[in-house]
Design an enzyme around this catalytic site. Structure first.
Site, PDB file in Angstrom:
ATOM      1  N   CYS A 208       4.019  23.200   9.308  1.00 37.27           N
ATOM      2  CA  CYS A 208       3.881  23.231   7.917  1.00 37.27           C
ATOM      3  C   CYS A 208       5.419  23.578   7.386  1.00 37.27           C
ATOM      4  CB  CYS A 208       2.925  24.533   7.400  1.00 37.27           C
ATOM      5  SG  CYS A 208       3.356  26.141   7.975  1.00 37.27           S
ATOM      6  N   PRO A 209       5.274  22.898   6.093  1.00 37.35           N
ATOM      7  CA  PRO A 209       6.920  23.186   5.587  1.00 37.35           C
ATOM      8  C   PRO A 209       6.920  24.594   5.057  1.00 37.35           C
ATOM      9  CG  PRO A 209       5.388  22.055   3.934  1.00 37.35           C
ATOM     10  CD  PRO A 209       4.559  21.940   5.326  1.00 37.35           C
ATOM     11  N   ARG A 237      10.290  25.831  10.910  1.00 35.28           N
ATOM     12  CA  ARG A 237      11.246  26.430  10.138  1.00 35.28           C
ATOM     13  C   ARG A 237      11.110  27.943  10.385  1.00 35.28           C
ATOM     14  NH1 ARG A 237      13.329  22.169   9.646  1.00 35.28           N
ATOM     15  NH2 ARG A 237      13.816  21.203   8.061  1.00 35.28           N
ATOM     16  N   ASP A 261      12.084  27.051  18.628  1.00 36.89           N
ATOM     17  CA  ASP A 261      13.153  26.096  18.601  1.00 36.89           C
ATOM     18  C   ASP A 261      14.063  26.312  17.294  1.00 36.89           C
ATOM     19  OD1 ASP A 261      14.685  23.577  19.363  1.00 36.89           O
ATOM     20  OD2 ASP A 261      13.956  22.662  17.861  1.00 36.89           O
ATOM     21  N   GLU A 266      20.774  30.098  11.378  1.00 40.31           N
ATOM     22  CA  GLU A 266      21.131  29.334  12.695  1.00 40.31           C
ATOM     23  C   GLU A 266      22.645  28.954  12.351  1.00 40.31           C
ATOM     24  OE1 GLU A 266      17.014  27.184  13.359  1.00 40.31           O
ATOM     25  OE2 GLU A 266      18.505  26.063  12.091  1.00 40.31           O
ATOM     26  N   HIS A 285      17.386  24.447  18.263  1.00 39.37           N
ATOM     27  CA  HIS A 285      16.961  23.554  17.044  1.00 39.37           C
ATOM     28  C   HIS A 285      17.335  21.973  17.549  1.00 39.37           C
ATOM     29  CE1 HIS A 285      16.269  23.066  12.362  1.00 39.37           C
ATOM     30  NE2 HIS A 285      15.752  22.217  13.108  1.00 39.37           N
TER      31      HIS A 285
END
Length: 323
Positions: A208-209, A237, A261, A266, A285
């Site tokens: 999901c965003p 995210r 990930d 980050e 990532h």
């Protein structure tokens, strides 16, 4: 139109030319932009492209010439899309470019949790198999996917393709989608409320965003609903997870495993709790970063710019179409 790319190095570290975009417009390219340099580099831009460089309301207010923002990613949480809409600036993203890359990485992480291939390969090289004296050797529980239930939170392009692969492995599939979505054709699929997805799934994967509603969707309360041997996969995210709560569940044995990930900050901080939690796997990532996916992303970004120049913006995420 003056076009500025604020952080191009991840999309093109040298193997993915900017030709599709440069064929449309002259481009000023920066490999990376620190926060203190955003306004200076962007102040004359009419078209601004960003991957992870943040564009806040305060920043946008200082960019008087800006007419278009292109996000070089599917997630667009780095841009204040409401502030952009107030100035009639369309914001576009690049959906669909990683339809194979991210779902494939999801299953790479699942297999790492279930089979720990890299660990056993290293143990063989370290002589552990030979010391064991048996024709076979394993040091962690080996599990298979057939018959397991995978819970997919968010069912856009990526979630749908994860389900497609899961179906091939003979898994049962539950999906949570707050807005109506088409029903896949296979029989072992069902939409379900979030609570049911969490309670029944052996594997939870997030697609999901990141929004105000989804931030910390996995938290102390939702973790308590999950099976104690369930695993969580996050390739979306970092802030979708309440990371201290997830770390606590891992350390206390109330969560079976975690593979991510992405993290909230980050690159990952040296004192991040996931660096020391058990049954935890972290990749930097890179789920999206296959050559094939980055090439597709470049073309979608160029197509988005062309559509904007033609007066018919596409892949707009803030409702500004100019129509």
């Amino acid at each position: 139109m003056k076009t500025v790319i604020l952080d191009g190095v991840t999309l093109n570290p040298g193997d993915n030319p900017w030709t599709p975009i440069e064929d449309l417009l002259p481009v000023t390219l920066y490999e990376k932009t620190e926060d203190e340099d955003i306004i200076q580099r962007s102040k004359d831009a009419e078209i601004l492209l960003t991957n992870k460089t943040p564009l806040t309301k305060e920043t946008l207010e200082q960019l008087p010439n800006l007419k278009y923002i292109g996000v070089l990613a599917t997630g667009y949480d780095v841009v204040d899309i409401k502030a952009a809409a107030e100035r009639d600036i369309p914001v576009t993203n690049t959906p669909g470019y990683a339809n194979n890359a991210v779902p494939e990485h999801v299953f790479a992480l699942i297999f790492e949790c279930y089979r720990q291939v890299s660990l056993h390969s290293q143990q063989v090289k370290d002589g552990e198999w030979g010391k064991n004296g048996q024709f076979c050797f394993w040091s962690t529980s080996q599990r298979e996917l057939g018959g397991k239930t995978i819970g997919i939170i968010g069912f856009g392009n990526t979630g749908n393709n994860v389900a497609r692969i899961a179906n091939g492995f003979g898994m049962n599939i539950l999906a949570y989608a707050p807005r109506p979505k088409p029903m896949p054709s296979y029989d072992n699929f069902a939409y379900a409320p979030l609570k049911e997805v969490l309670e029944k799934s052996d594997i939870i994967t997030l697609h999901c965003p990141l929004t105000e509603e989804t931030k910390h969707i996995i938290n102390e309360e939702t973790l308590a609903l999950m099976k104690p041997d369930a695993i969580i996969i996050n390739t979306a995210r970092g802030p979708l997870l309440d990371e201290p709560a997830v770390a606590k569940a891992l350390n206390s044995g109330k969560l079976g495993g975690l593979a991510v990930d992405v993290v909230s900050e980050e690159p990952i901080a040296k004192d991040h709790p996931f660096l020391s939690t058990p049954n935890t796997f972290i990749t930097p990532h890179l789920a999206w970063a296959t050559v094939e996916a980055r090439t597709a992303l470049m073309q979608i970004a160029a197509d988005n710019i062309q559509a904007f120049l033609d007066g018919t913006p596409q892949n707009v995420v803030n409702g500004v179409t100019g129509k």
